[in-house]
Write a protein that holds these residues in place. Structure first.
Motif, PDB file in Angstrom:
ATOM      1  N   ALA A   1       0.844  -1.197   0.000  1.00  0.00           N
ATOM      2  CA  ALA A   1       0.000   0.000   0.000  1.00  0.00           C
ATOM      3  C   ALA A   1       0.878   1.247   0.000  1.00  0.00           C
ATOM      4  N   SER A   2       1.977   1.209   0.729  1.00  0.00           N
ATOM      5  CA  SER A   2       2.905   2.342   0.716  1.00  0.00           C
ATOM      6  C   SER A   2       3.576   2.474  -0.644  1.00  0.00           C
ATOM      7  N   ALA A   3       3.954   1.349  -1.245  1.00  0.00           N
ATOM      8  CA  ALA A   3       4.529   1.401  -2.591  1.00  0.00           C
ATOM      9  C   ALA A   3       3.514   1.971  -3.578  1.00  0.00           C
ATOM     10  N   LEU A   4       2.235   1.620  -3.403  1.00  0.00           N
ATOM     11  CA  LEU A   4       1.193   2.190  -4.257  1.00  0.00           C
ATOM     12  C   LEU A   4       1.080   3.696  -4.022  1.00  0.00           C
ATOM     13  N   ALA A   5       1.269   4.128  -2.782  1.00  0.00           N
ATOM     14  CA  ALA A   5       1.286   5.573  -2.499  1.00  0.00           C
ATOM     15  C   ALA A   5       2.381   6.249  -3.321  1.00  0.00           C
ATOM     16  N   GLY A   6       3.482   5.550  -3.522  1.00  0.00           N
ATOM     17  CA  GLY A   6       4.594   6.081  -4.293  1.00  0.00           C
ATOM     18  C   GLY A   6       4.300   6.255  -5.773  1.00  0.00           C
ATOM     19  N   THR A   7       3.208   5.673  -6.245  1.00  0.00           N
ATOM     20  CA  THR A   7       2.820   5.841  -7.651  1.00  0.00           C
ATOM     21  C   THR A   7       1.986   7.104  -7.851  1.00  0.00           C
ATOM     22  N   GLY A   8       1.513   7.692  -6.750  1.00  0.00           N
ATOM     23  CA  GLY A   8       0.630   8.845  -6.823  1.00  0.00           C
ATOM     24  C   GLY A   8      -0.841   8.477  -6.900  1.00  0.00           C
ATOM     25  N   LEU A   9      -1.170   7.187  -7.013  1.00  0.00           N
ATOM     26  CA  LEU A   9      -2.567   6.773  -7.152  1.00  0.00           C
ATOM     27  C   LEU A   9      -3.403   6.981  -5.892  1.00  0.00           C
ATOM     28  N   LEU A  10      -2.760   7.162  -4.746  1.00  0.00           N
ATOM     29  CA  LEU A  10      -3.520   7.369  -3.510  1.00  0.00           C
ATOM     30  C   LEU A  10      -3.733   8.847  -3.201  1.00  0.00           C
ATOM     31  N   ASN A  11      -3.297   9.708  -4.072  1.00  0.00           N
ATOM     32  CA  ASN A  11      -3.401  11.145  -3.814  1.00  0.00           C
ATOM     33  C   ASN A  11      -4.826  11.680  -3.896  1.00  0.00           C
ATOM     34  N   SER A  12      -5.736  10.923  -4.502  1.00  0.00           N
ATOM     35  CA  SER A  12      -7.100  11.445  -4.686  1.00  0.00           C
ATOM     36  C   SER A  12      -8.193  10.477  -4.229  1.00  0.00           C
ATOM     37  N   VAL A  13      -7.828   9.441  -3.483  1.00  0.00           N
ATOM     38  CA  VAL A  13      -8.815   8.492  -2.957  1.00  0.00           C
ATOM     39  C   VAL A  13      -8.557   8.239  -1.474  1.00  0.00           C
ATOM     40  N   ALA A  14      -9.622   7.920  -0.744  1.00  0.00           N
ATOM     41  CA  ALA A  14      -9.454   7.525   0.655  1.00  0.00           C
ATOM     42  C   ALA A  14      -8.662   6.219   0.674  1.00  0.00           C
ATOM     43  N   HIS A  15      -7.786   6.081   1.657  1.00  0.00           N
ATOM     44  CA  HIS A  15      -6.902   4.925   1.713  1.00  0.00           C
ATOM     45  C   HIS A  15      -6.361   4.731   3.120  1.00  0.00           C
ATOM     46  N   THR A  16      -5.708   3.600   3.322  1.00  0.00           N
ATOM     47  CA  THR A  16      -5.053   3.295   4.586  1.00  0.00           C
ATOM     48  C   THR A  16      -3.755   2.554   4.295  1.00  0.00           C
ATOM     49  N   GLY A  17      -3.195   1.927   5.292  1.00  0.00           N
ATOM     50  CA  GLY A  17      -1.949   1.179   5.155  1.00  0.00           C
ATOM     51  C   GLY A  17      -1.402   0.896   6.530  1.00  0.00           C
ATOM     52  N   ASN A  18      -0.144   0.518   6.573  1.00  0.00           N
ATOM     53  CA  ASN A  18       0.466   0.225   7.875  1.00  0.00           C
ATOM     54  C   ASN A  18       0.635   1.469   8.721  1.00  0.00           C
ATOM     55  N   ALA A  19       1.010   2.591   8.089  1.00  0.00           N
ATOM     56  CA  ALA A  19       1.220   3.846   8.801  1.00  0.00           C
ATOM     57  C   ALA A  19       1.344   4.974   7.792  1.00  0.00           C
ATOM     58  N   LEU A  20       0.842   6.126   8.143  1.00  0.00           N
ATOM     59  CA  LEU A  20       0.953   7.298   7.280  1.00  0.00           C
ATOM     60  C   LEU A  20       2.415   7.610   6.982  1.00  0.00           C
ATOM     61  N   ALA A  21       3.266   7.488   7.977  1.00  0.00           N
ATOM     62  CA  ALA A  21       4.686   7.785   7.787  1.00  0.00           C
ATOM     63  C   ALA A  21       5.313   6.907   6.700  1.00  0.00           C
ATOM     64  N   ALA A  22       4.859   5.673   6.594  1.00  0.00           N
ATOM     65  CA  ALA A  22       5.387   4.779   5.554  1.00  0.00           C
ATOM     66  C   ALA A  22       5.016   5.292   4.163  1.00  0.00           C
ATOM     67  N   HIS A  23       3.815   5.829   4.009  1.00  0.00           N
ATOM     68  CA  HIS A  23       3.403   6.412   2.729  1.00  0.00           C
ATOM     69  C   HIS A  23       4.211   7.683   2.432  1.00  0.00           C
ATOM     70  N   GLN A  24       4.412   8.467   3.458  1.00  0.00           N
ATOM     71  CA  GLN A  24       5.106   9.760   3.290  1.00  0.00           C
ATOM     72  C   GLN A  24       6.576   9.591   2.904  1.00  0.00           C
ATOM     73  N   ALA A  25       7.104   8.407   3.022  1.00  0.00           N
ATOM     74  CA  ALA A  25       8.496   8.154   2.604  1.00  0.00           C
ATOM     75  C   ALA A  25       8.644   8.209   1.085  1.00  0.00           C
ATOM     76  N   TYR A  26       7.535   8.199   0.365  1.00  0.00           N
ATOM     77  CA  TYR A  26       7.549   8.241  -1.100  1.00  0.00           C
ATOM     78  C   TYR A  26       7.264   9.664  -1.578  1.00  0.00           C
ATOM     79  N   PRO A  27       8.184  10.274  -2.343  1.00  0.00           N
ATOM     80  CA  PRO A  27       8.017  11.667  -2.778  1.00  0.00           C
ATOM     81  C   PRO A  27       6.750  11.959  -3.578  1.00  0.00           C
ATOM     82  N   ALA A  28       6.225  10.994  -4.323  1.00  0.00           N
ATOM     83  CA  ALA A  28       5.028  11.226  -5.142  1.00  0.00           C
ATOM     84  C   ALA A  28       3.741  11.233  -4.320  1.00  0.00           C
ATOM     85  N   TYR A  29       3.824  10.845  -3.065  1.00  0.00           N
ATOM     86  CA  TYR A  29       2.631  10.772  -2.228  1.00  0.00           C
ATOM     87  C   TYR A  29       2.235  12.147  -1.711  1.00  0.00           C
ATOM     88  N   ARG A  30       0.981  12.531  -1.973  1.00  0.00           N
ATOM     89  CA  ARG A  30       0.423  13.788  -1.494  1.00  0.00           C
ATOM     90  C   ARG A  30      -0.988  13.597  -0.945  1.00  0.00           C
TER      91      ARG A  30
END
Length: 188
Positions: free
Chosen positions: A104-133
């Motif tokens: 889910a964090s790797a998917l955040a890194g694709t930018g696909l989670l920038n416009s949909v509600a989502h979850t994962g192990n931790a917000l910080a794990a998603h934020q490690a990917y520059p494309a995540y907004r």
């Protein structure tokens, strides 16, 4: 018949998709196609050796209903495959894309989670990917989140991850609910 592409990696978390593949294939008649980054065999975290049906690049999104990406030890490392081409190809065809745990964090890194509600192990794990907004759309909860064809879950939620995928694919029938009820009994 529904067709699911499962994007495996070396050391993927086998338990995160085990319930989905068993219920979808054995009880609901879905076709499961496995792929690895280069089509080579992979070994899961639990030691299961899988010879995939294809490589990521050979998957044709129009031939599938969903792309499912399990977590594992590779995500967040330099050895992780680039999910951008695969995930964006499936979403550009309006196919369901589902990722659990570190995937889910790797998917955040694709930018696909920038416009949909989502979850994962931790917000910080998603934020490690520059494309995540997508911070404002992150849901800190123990169950899977499904929004506009994108499904995410923490690694501790393979049950609700499976349920949300089945619902998204219109496979959530009385038979599926009855079968899944047994698996979820411990959560009542």
């Amino acid at each position: 018949m529904a067709r699911l592409a499962i994007a495996l990696t070396p050391a993927y978390a086998d338990w995160e998709i085990g319930m989905l593949t068993a219920v979808a294939r054995s009880f609901l008649g879905a076709e499961i196609v496995t792929a690895s980054p280069d089509g080579a065999p992979v070994t899961s975290m639990g030691g299961l050796k899988v010879t995939p049906d294809s490589a990521y690049g050979d998957l044709v999104p129009t031939e599938f209903d969903a792309l499912v990406i399990p977590g594992g030890m590779i995500w967040g490392t330099a050895k992780a495959p680039d999910l951008v081409p695969l995930a964006t190809a499936f979403r550009s065809e309006s196919k369901t894309v589902a990722a659990i745990c570190a995937a889910a964090s790797a998917l955040a890194g694709t930018g696909l989670l920038n416009s949909v509600a989502h979850t994962g192990n931790a917000l910080a794990a998603h934020q490690a990917y520059p494309a995540y907004r997508g911070e404002a759309l992150y849901r800190d909860q123990p169950k899977a989140v499904s929004d506009h064809g994108v499904i995410t879950a923490p690694g501790t939620a393979p049950f609700t991850f499976t349920v949300e995928i089945l619902k998204a694919l219109d496979l959530w029938t009385e038979e599926a609910a009855a079968e899944m009820a047994g698996f979820g009994a411990e959560f009542r």
